[in-house]
Scaffold this active site. Sequence first.
Site, PDB file in Angstrom:
ATOM      1  N   ASP A 109      33.294 -36.033  75.990  1.00  0.00           N
ATOM      2  CA  ASP A 109      33.073 -34.940  76.952  1.00  0.00           C
ATOM      3  C   ASP A 109      32.065 -35.387  78.009  1.00  0.00           C
ATOM      4  O   ASP A 109      31.150 -34.652  78.372  1.00  0.00           O
ATOM      5  CB  ASP A 109      32.610 -33.650  76.250  1.00  0.00           C
ATOM      6  N   ASN A 139      38.879 -30.107  85.940  1.00  0.00           N
ATOM      7  CA  ASN A 139      37.966 -29.279  86.756  1.00  0.00           C
ATOM      8  C   ASN A 139      37.294 -30.081  87.868  1.00  0.00           C
ATOM      9  O   ASN A 139      36.078 -30.121  87.995  1.00  0.00           O
ATOM     10  CB  ASN A 139      36.926 -28.576  85.871  1.00  0.00           C
ATOM     11  N   HIS A 157      35.040 -36.174  82.271  1.00  0.00           N
ATOM     12  CA  HIS A 157      35.079 -35.509  83.582  1.00  0.00           C
ATOM     13  C   HIS A 157      34.596 -36.529  84.613  1.00  0.00           C
ATOM     14  O   HIS A 157      33.384 -36.725  84.753  1.00  0.00           O
ATOM     15  CB  HIS A 157      34.142 -34.296  83.604  1.00  0.00           C
ATOM     16  N   PHE A 158      35.528 -37.197  85.298  1.00  0.00           N
ATOM     17  CA  PHE A 158      35.125 -38.241  86.244  1.00  0.00           C
ATOM     18  C   PHE A 158      34.918 -37.714  87.667  1.00  0.00           C
ATOM     19  O   PHE A 158      34.671 -38.485  88.585  1.00  0.00           O
ATOM     20  CB  PHE A 158      36.088 -39.427  86.192  1.00  0.00           C
ATOM     21  N   ARG A 159      35.027 -36.391  87.841  1.00  0.00           N
ATOM     22  CA  ARG A 159      34.550 -35.714  89.072  1.00  0.00           C
ATOM     23  C   ARG A 159      35.247 -36.116  90.370  1.00  0.00           C
ATOM     24  O   ARG A 159      34.726 -35.825  91.445  1.00  0.00           O
ATOM     25  CB  ARG A 159      33.035 -35.949  89.255  1.00  0.00           C
TER      26      ARG A 159
HETATM   27  C1  NCD Z   1      31.718 -29.352  81.674  1.00  0.00           C
HETATM   28  C2  NCD Z   1      31.580 -30.002  83.045  1.00  0.00           C
HETATM   29  O1  NCD Z   1      30.460 -30.220  83.502  1.00  0.00           O
HETATM   30  O2  NCD Z   1      32.606 -30.299  83.650  1.00  0.00           O
HETATM   31  N1  NCD Z   1      30.436 -29.201  81.081  1.00  0.00           N
HETATM   32  C3  NCD Z   1      30.153 -29.157  79.770  1.00  0.00           C
HETATM   33  O3  NCD Z   1      29.033 -28.776  79.443  1.00  0.00           O
HETATM   34  N2  NCD Z   1      31.018 -29.523  78.851  1.00  0.00           N
HETATM   35  C4  NCD Z   1      32.407 -28.074  81.858  1.00  0.00           C
HETATM   36  C5  NCD Z   1      32.241 -27.100  80.764  1.00  0.00           C
HETATM   37  O4  NCD Z   1      32.853 -27.289  79.715  1.00  0.00           O
HETATM   38  O5  NCD Z   1      31.530 -26.111  80.950  1.00  0.00           O
HETATM   39 ZN    ZN Z   2      34.717 -31.110  78.935  1.00  0.00          ZN
END
Ligand code: NCD
Ligand code: ZN
Length: 421
Positions: free
Chosen positions: A294, A89, A57-59
């Site tokens: 992740d 996301n 997730h590089f935001r």
């Molecule tokens: C993820 C995130 O922060 O984008 N967080 C995580 O704990 N894996 C989103 C998510 O899966 O709830």
């Molecule tokens: Zn994830």
Amino acid sequence: MEQVIEGNALVENKLCKCSIGIEDGKIAQIKKILHGKKHFNYQENLILPAAIDVHVHFRDPGMTRKEDFYTGTKAAAHGGVSCILDMPNTNPPTINQDFLDKKIRITEKKACVDYGIYAGITKDNIKHIPRLSKKCKAFKIYLPKTQQVSFSSTLLPQAITAVEKTKKILAIHAEDDTCLQEHTKKAPDLYSYAFIRPPKCEKVALTKIIKSLKNHQGRIHICHLSSRQALQAIPKSSPNISIGVTPHHLFLNYCSHFKVPGYGKVNPPLREQKDCDALFQAMKTGAIDLVESDHAPHTKSEKNSFPDAPPGIPGVETTLPLFLWLVKKDHLPLQRMVEVLSKKPGELFNINKGDIKVGHDADLVITDFKEEKIKHLHQKCGWSPYQGKKAIFPHTVFVRGTKVIDEKEFVGEKGMGKRIT
Ligand code: NCD
Ligand code: ZN
């Protein structure tokens, strides 16, 4: 040859002193001796395929205070990862053509390693899956309702049918929302957090997914499996299901010590040591296909108050270094490490990387196997649950034949990362 890299390379599952010839960013020849315009001799150092991280997730866009595509891909490079797949996301979320194009405009300017983009599936965009598939690498379904990109399990058969036609992989966050609703919302600590999102919810989601998959050939990837119960819920012979596990579900549990308790809060939650052991065994023996970080960074201040802390642990930079250390300590064969970090992600996600073989991208990491304690990392959030842990960082990293890390320094370029579809 344009370029030759010499050393102790893992080729066809065996270590051999050899020369890797590179033309146009691809491995062109592997021989005992090769001559090239550019020649790097790494002597006895190990040359391995770089890692592929299929879950980060590089935001970017929208939450670049936590990470952005430049800092994220640069951190990946330092950790020996030459290719990442970015989750949808973000803000705006990657759920329609406009937002996908918007993300691509950003990533093109910032990526330092290669990357693919996930499109998130919602009830409203199922009909757009064929069009989205032209620019995304894979699709993601998020079953819990706590995120803006969530999806109801009742619609799973429709989504599976639509993605199957695109021949792309459908990755699923498997925690069942109805089951999660049965539990209280707030947890004061890691221990209680594990019980408001129990393994049962993971198992229920998996049972629904498996049922929806009946009579389908589409490829499903189960993200970050976290518990023994979930592991047992997946039939042994499920050729179109692959399973990923994260380093934190292998190495950390709800009793682990964290500098700030919120650093251990993640979805699915950390479980007990018995789960870590079972997952490690499954990863080692093949029941689990690959390791994904992740990488889900949040700022230190967001993590300060446990009940309000957003879930997520950073990890893209530390996965390969932690695994190299496990190999050094004989906890995992080198070949298996390369399978779960490079080969399998490449094969399953159809990426022309992850193995040192002719025709593949010349994405390589080189290591002298010297261990160090994890101190300074390059990700933006400024913390890691692995701070102080022993690890082995690669000193050199190549992406398509171009050096991006040299003597542990970043020598790559912003924007050099190519998008894969
Ligand atoms: C993820 C995130 O922060 O984008 N967080 C995580 O704990 N894996 C989103 C998510 O899966 O709830
Ligand atoms: Zn994830």
